[in-house]
Design an enzyme around this catalytic site. Sequence first.
Site, mmCIF file in Angstrom:
data_model
loop_
_atom_site.group_PDB
_atom_site.id
_atom_site.type_symbol
_atom_site.label_atom_id
_atom_site.label_comp_id
_atom_site.label_asym_id
_atom_site.label_seq_id
_atom_site.Cartn_x
_atom_site.Cartn_y
_atom_site.Cartn_z
ATOM 1 N N LYS A 48 3.976 5.072 9.150
ATOM 2 C CA LYS A 48 3.712 3.889 8.324
ATOM 3 C C LYS A 48 3.112 4.312 6.995
ATOM 4 O O LYS A 48 2.111 5.048 6.960
ATOM 5 C CB LYS A 48 2.695 2.993 9.041
HETATM 6 O O1 G3P Z 1 1.096 -5.050 12.087
HETATM 7 C C1 G3P Z 1 0.087 -5.341 11.174
HETATM 8 C C2 G3P Z 1 -0.936 -6.168 11.821
HETATM 9 O O2 G3P Z 1 -1.644 -5.431 12.735
HETATM 10 C C3 G3P Z 1 -1.871 -6.851 10.905
HETATM 11 O O3 G3P Z 1 -2.271 -7.959 11.587
HETATM 12 O O4 G3P Z 1 -3.704 -9.844 12.144
HETATM 13 O O5 G3P Z 1 -4.680 -7.763 11.100
HETATM 14 O O6 G3P Z 1 -3.259 -9.317 9.760
HETATM 15 P P1 G3P Z 1 -3.560 -8.774 11.113
#
Ligand code: G3P
Length: 219
Positions: A87
């Site tokens: 990533k």
């Molecule tokens: O895949 C990316 C994800 O983990 C981000 O999620 O909920 O931290 O915005 P969030």
Amino acid sequence: MRIFLDTANADEIRQATKLGVISGVTTNPSLASKEGIGTLKGYRDAVLEITDVVDGPISVEVVSVEAEAMIEEGWGISQWHPNIVVKMPSTRAGFEAIAQLSADGVKINQTLCFSVNQALLGAQAGSAYVSPFVGRLDDVGQDGMSVVRDIVSVYRKHDITTEVLAASIRNPLHCIAAANAGAHIATVPFKVLTQMIDHPLTTAGLARFTQDWESATRQ
Ligand code: G3P
């Protein structure tokens, strides 16, 4: 649309894999630190444990921010296991690293993508996947899913083969919308996966079937 699990927790991955519904895993430094992982070696050990459980792409994020360091770190990570996808963030340094590593055959998941332009550039640089962050756009009052829709539509128009991986999925409605938008993949936290399965009418229906069957067998 395929479903990936967005977690660095091996137990969650084990449980989800048994259901036969997930075909990959995405992680990031925040998810790793949530599991108490604080070193690259710890991250590597956790990821190798995941590769034993899931036979599919496992995204691992670099923590370097300068292009040269990202390239070196990303290359190192890519050597951990054949299923690793590296990533890289949607930054100038990230694009440089994407271009270099993808040319060297490393699969890249372009992360922290918040616009169609970033997705267009990442595809040119060689990203295998692009991850628009739906929930985080919603958080700042922008329609996250419309970015997913637009990326899918622009990629289709121009025969771009980079896969759209809807990320930062916060609820089951996000999943349905991502599928409708034509995302190739949605990566979901374990909690959302559970919410996608459970339905009160299924629970009630099952309880009724069991109860009726028991009373029939008592007669
Ligand atoms: O895949 C990316 C994800 O983990 C981000 O999620 O909920 O931290 O915005 P969030």
